[in-house]
Design an enzyme around this catalytic site. Structure first.
Site, short mmCIF file in Angstrom:
data_model
loop_
_atom_site.label_atom_id
_atom_site.label_comp_id
_atom_site.label_asym_id
_atom_site.label_seq_id
_atom_site.Cartn_x
_atom_site.Cartn_y
_atom_site.Cartn_z
N CYS A 106 1.01 -0.95 -0.11
CA CYS A 106 -0.32 0.13 0.09
C CYS A 106 0.88 1.14 0.20
O CYS A 106 0.33 1.87 -0.09
CB CYS A 106 -0.70 -0.18 1.00
SG CYS A 106 -0.14 0.25 3.05
N HIS A 138 -0.32 0.47 7.55
CA HIS A 138 -1.65 0.72 6.62
C HIS A 138 -1.78 2.58 5.38
O HIS A 138 -1.63 3.41 6.22
CB HIS A 138 -3.36 0.63 6.32
CG HIS A 138 -3.35 0.28 4.44
ND1 HIS A 138 -2.82 -0.67 3.99
CD2 HIS A 138 -4.84 0.66 4.57
CE1 HIS A 138 -3.88 -0.65 3.06
NE2 HIS A 138 -5.13 0.22 3.28
#
EC number: 3.4.19.12
Length: 781
Positions: free
Chosen positions: A316, A733
């Site tokens: 990500c 994340h």
């Protein structure tokens, strides 16, 4: 007719791939069409590269340009899967889960496609010549490189460190493994493999308590390097952490070492989540936050410029950076044309997967064309998110040779952004633009040093593409879970530090002695796009931690107050014998050290002393010289050498078959880095080796050019933010928020891997809590 055509071909026209031959069968070399698309994927039986007849019909172009006429057409269609009970399943976690095979998920159909006559015959079929059938069978049997990468998704590459070997144990007389020896905590317990001391770990995501007593034990006994999390132990798992290396490690002899303290791994049962599972849970928790006030899933959006990127396993950080870059006008215009891949790239006889510019064009088409921004009909969820793209080839190529980006572990998005920009600039990848797209971020930063003794002024200018902002970390309180709550700051307040004067010690060339001096920074030119990154990383007990300081931001900022004042009429320049500005620090290494919280002068001294090579070497030097009395004194490096390289470096490249003149130019342009020089040589095979023009376009020349065209607006509009949620920048994340036109109205859009949704007020608040990289657009654009 197709069968007759195959039977008429000479037998030696094709042969099966060997075990070492790369076979591409996951997506097209020039686009993101896959075997799941209408016409499937055509795998060339001459060169084993994959092409598609959907979209821009790259199969036809490849066949025409290279006279490769025979293809194995591979097409898949999904089998009906049982309906899920839940409305939206959790993100797949590939830990202790059996992965379904392609045979279980898809129906496959294969044909031999004859491009010259545009006809196909089913494979297998009677009458297909044996050498063609054998080649097709070998292609189907071969494992593609992309598939190997997918199997590794979510798995961290943990290896032994130097401290994991030859551990000399000194067992304690008494051992109580039920609680922390310092605070009595009964969970999140870590055992020192040297002495058996039991200490609690750090407070962790998900409300896991911890007071860091295992770390404090290491601080008291620095030669006790490694601890193991008791709750993670089983035959298949064990969290081992080296506090000296500050990283997860593998301990080869762990079973014997723990047996010293009476712990039999074969009889233990894992009772707590591992560090990897906690990290993945963070990603899942972020997905749960993608809901509106009533608990419903946020509205997915589709169309051009709204394409998601599937997570390739802790990727990500890469996805969020790509989303932001391709929202920048200079990148979209350089690497996206509606006609598809430029013909000269298709004509390149090499492997498209190893050409970075080709991969950038492929990304541009994938992210901006809108062809892949469609609902994923293969999923069973009621709310259909995107099919998106899987840029595995780009990820493998950009990470090749890099110690961090080549792994499957989470990485720092800011470091990756600067690394990618540097790579594109060094290889002079302009796409279809006349100038490099990375120049959109460049500006000139001036350091003004004024001696308080004689009043003389030194003006040192540098070409840069980002501003790192200091963040005030005032703690309001500490929660019951040990988590710190910080006072809110404003992005504008962080920017004020840029124009604030500081007092330093300076060796004045006119006074001929060490003097107090004021130092102030200012801009002498303004970029098209401004990258700001608050320094959310701070060293605590020499461990880098992330500061969850809420940062209030404005969508419009004015940099006029940060414009350099330059030399005033009553000021005099100091003599030109100070050459500090001629030395160019390794910017990637400098950014990494600053992100760890080290002072700037300490970073400069470490990099200069260790050969300006990399962050790890410099960091080790810093730790070894912590007690040096002058470690934080103002540092003025000696002159940097001119554009020269050693004969040995040139010989190392000529031994690979490169021309000496061209090898010398590659080394000069890449500052002596052999690996980067090789990349440059492969990317510029037709270069004449003349270095004069490239040296003329040196940073100093660019600075002059940019300052002569500096009449740009000082007002900037926020266009994108990369957010990070997690304890450290190497875990957790990343997502991207971008301003996009949706049905004629400007909206914030959240790009969370393949999920692309219109952001609501609650999700926009995440920018304040977790904003890590801000990209502003000049108001004149």
């Amino acid at each position: 007719m197709a069968l007759q055509y195959l039977q008429s071909l000479e037998e030696n026209i094709i042969s099966p791939p060997s075990s070492s031959t790369p076979v591409y069968k996951d997506d097209c070399m020039f686009s993101f069409e896959t075997p799941l698309d209408k016409n499937g994927l055509d795998i060339c039986m001459h060169c084993f590269q994959a092409f598609s007849r959907d979209g821009h019909d790259y199969t036809r172009q490849h066949a025409q340009f290279f006279n490769h006429s025979i293809y194995l057409n591979y097409k898949k269609s999904p089998k009906k899967q049982p309906e899920r009970d839940s409305e939206q399943p959790l993100k797949m976690v590939k830990l202790e889960i059996k992965e379904q095979t392609d045979d279980e998920l898809f129906e496959a159909r294969t044909q031999i496609y004859c491009a010259e006559i545009d006809q196909s015959v089913d494979y297998p079929s009677e009458g297909i010549p044996a050498h063609i059938a054998n080649c097709a069978a070998a292609i189907l049997k071969a494992t593609s490189s992309d598939k190997k990468q997918e199997i590794k998704a979510w798995e961290q590459e943990i290896v032994p460190c130097p401290h994991a070997f030859d551990i000399e144990q000194k067992p304690l007389a008494q051992l109580d493994t039920s609680q922390c020896a310092q605070c009595g905590l009964k969970e999140n317990l870590w055992i020192c493999v040297t002495c058996g001391s039991i200490g609690c770990g750090r407070a962790q995501f998900g409300g896991v308590a911890g007071n860091s007593h295992a770390l404090k034990h290491h601080e008291s006994f620095p030669d006790h390097h490694i601890a193991v999390k008791l709750g993670s132990l089983s035959l298949n798992s064990a969290d081992s952490y080296c506090y000296t290396c500050n990283d997860e490690v593998k301990v080869p002899d762990l079973v014997r070492l723990l047996a010293t303290f009476g712990i039999d791994i074969s009889q233990t049962v894992k009772t707590e989540k591992t560090l990897t599972e906690l990290q993945i849970e963070q990603n899942i928790k972020w997905d749960f936050n993608m809901s509106d006030e009533s608990g419903g899933v946020l509205t997915p959006v589709f169309g051009k410029g709204l394409t998601g990127i599937k997570n390739l396993g802790n990727s990500c950080y890469l996805s969020s950076v790509l989303q932001v870059l391709f929202s920048v006008r200079d990148f979209s215009s350089a690497f996206y044309i509606e006609e598809g891949m430029p013909v000269e790239k298709i004509l390149n006889p090499g492997d498209p997967s190893t050409d970075l510019e080709t991969q950038l064009f492929k990304l541009g088409d994938g992210l901006l064309s809108g062809r892949y921004s469609v609902p994923d009909e293969l999923t069973t969820e009621k709310v259909k998110f995107q099919r998106g793209i899987k840029p595995q080839g780009f990820k493998s190529l950009i990470g090749e040779g890099h110690p961090e980006f080549c792994t499957m572990q989470q990485q720092d998005a800011f470091e990756f952004l600067l690394y990618l920009l540097d790579k594109i600039e060094n290889q002079k990848l302009n796409g279809v633009s006349s100038t490099g797209p990375t120049q959109a971020f460049d500006f000139v930063l001036e350091n003004k040093i004024k001696c308080q003794g004689c009043g003389g002024v030194r003006l040192a200018k540098e070409l840069t593409n980002n501003i790192r902002l200091p963040v005030q970390d005032k703690v309001l309180r500490v929660g019951d879970d040990g988590k710190k709550v910080y006072s809110e700051v404003r992005l504008e307040d962080c920017l004020l530090e840029l124009g604030t004067s500081e007092t330093i010690e300076y060796e004045c060339p006119k006074c001929q002695k060490l003097q107090s001096a004021s130092k102030k920074q200012g801009l002498t030119s303004f970029p098209e796009y401004l990258i700001l990154s608050p320094q959310r990383i701070k060293l605590e007990n020499w461990v880098p931690i992330k500061l969850d300081v809420p940062i209030k931001f404005e969508e419009v900022i004015d940099l006029s107050k940060y414009k350099s004042t330059g030399l005033q009429t009553d000021e005099e320049l100091l003599p030109e014998d100070d050459v500090s500005s001629s030395f160019s620090f390794n910017q990637d290494a400098m950014n990494a050290l600053l992100a760890m919280g080290f002072p700037e002068n300490r970073c400069k001294r470490a990099l200069y002393t260790t050969g300006n090579s990399d962050a790890d070497t410099a960091m080790n030097w810093i730790f070894e010289h912590m007690e040096d009395p002058d470690i934080d004194d103002a540092f003025e490096p000696a002159p940097a050498p001119g554009p020269k390289v050693s004969e040995q470096e040139v010989e190392s490249l000529t031994s690979m078959g490169f021309d000496a003149k061209l090898a010398n130019k590659a080394l000069v342009l890449n500052k002596g880095n052999i690996e980067q020089a090789v990349e440059w040589l492969f990317a510029n095979p037709d270069d004449d080796g003349d270095i004069s023009q490239d040296v003329a376009s040196s940073p100093q020349e660019r600075i002059k050019q940019m300052e002569s065209n500096a009449a740009r607006s000082t007002k900037y509009i926020l266009r994108g933010v990369i957010c990070h949620k997690g304890v450290t920048i190497h875990s957790g994340h990343y997502v991207a928020f971008l301003k996009k036109q949706i049905e004629g109205q400007e909206n914030w859009v959240l790009f969370n891997d393949e999920k692309v949704v219109i952001a609501n007020e609650e999700s926009i608040k995440e920018i304040e809590k977790t904003g890590y990289i801000y990209v502003f657009e000049n108001s004149e654009l």
